[in-house]
Enzyme design. Structure first.
Site, mmCIF file in Angstrom:
data_model
loop_
_atom_site.group_PDB
_atom_site.id
_atom_site.type_symbol
_atom_site.label_atom_id
_atom_site.label_comp_id
_atom_site.label_asym_id
_atom_site.label_seq_id
_atom_site.Cartn_x
_atom_site.Cartn_y
_atom_site.Cartn_z
ATOM 1 N N CYS A 1 0.853 -1.187 0.000
ATOM 2 C CA CYS A 1 0.000 0.000 0.000
ATOM 3 C C CYS A 1 0.891 1.239 0.000
ATOM 4 O O CYS A 1 1.879 1.282 0.730
ATOM 5 C CB CYS A 1 -0.895 0.021 1.236
ATOM 6 S SG CYS A 1 -2.049 -1.357 1.304
ATOM 7 N N VAL A 2 0.537 2.218 -0.808
ATOM 8 C CA VAL A 2 1.300 3.469 -0.837
ATOM 9 C C VAL A 2 1.098 4.202 0.485
ATOM 10 O O VAL A 2 2.044 4.668 1.107
ATOM 11 C CB VAL A 2 0.875 4.349 -2.034
ATOM 12 C CG1 VAL A 2 1.565 5.692 -1.984
ATOM 13 C CG2 VAL A 2 1.186 3.639 -3.340
#
Length: 142
Positions: free
Chosen positions: A49-50
């Site tokens: 996940c960013v």
């Protein structure tokens, strides 16, 4: 507050504009239970996940236990997406979680078309993590 996935689908169908849907997603995230500070660590972090996303899993007993998920993110929209995935998967048996198609729900809600590629990848990472937890819950104890 946990909201049912059916309620989310109904609410999405009622909202025509994506601006309104994004606001609703943010509201869903605001409804998540507070995530414990001590669980904001590497063990609970969702890779891929960013934004930062944390997920905690509670496992019931038996050969096909009920799994309960608790999650959070440092980004408003992503926090709402965490709430949607919790509504989809939490409180269900491990076998049901493995049989649930998150991609289908994402399509039904139109998320596949309206999320940035990074957010969509992050959402898929969270689904993979949830499914791994369900697989582990079904493995016989040694």
């Amino acid at each position: 507050m946990t909201i049912a996935i059916e309620t989310i689908k109904d609410d999405f169908a009622f909202l025509d504009e994506w601006e309104d849907r994004y606001r609703y997603i943010i509201e869903l995230g605001q409804g998540l239970s507070p995530f414990p500070e001590q669980s904001r660590d590497d063990a609970h972090k969702v890779r891929g996940c960013v934004s930062q996303v944390w997920l905690d899993t509670a496992r019931g007993g038996g050969p096909d236990p009920v799994l309960t998920f608790h999650g959070d993110s440092d980004a408003h929209i992503v926090r709402g997406l965490v709430a949607i995935m919790i509504a989809l998967f939490s409180g269900r048996r491990a076998s049901t979680i493995l049989a649930t198609e998150a991609e289908e729900t994402m399509r039904e809600l139109g998320l596949d078309e309206h999320l940035t590629p990074q957010r969509a990848n992050g959402l898929r990472s969270m689904v993979r993590r949830i499914k791994r937890e369900a697989e582990a819950a079904l493995e016989p104890a040694e």
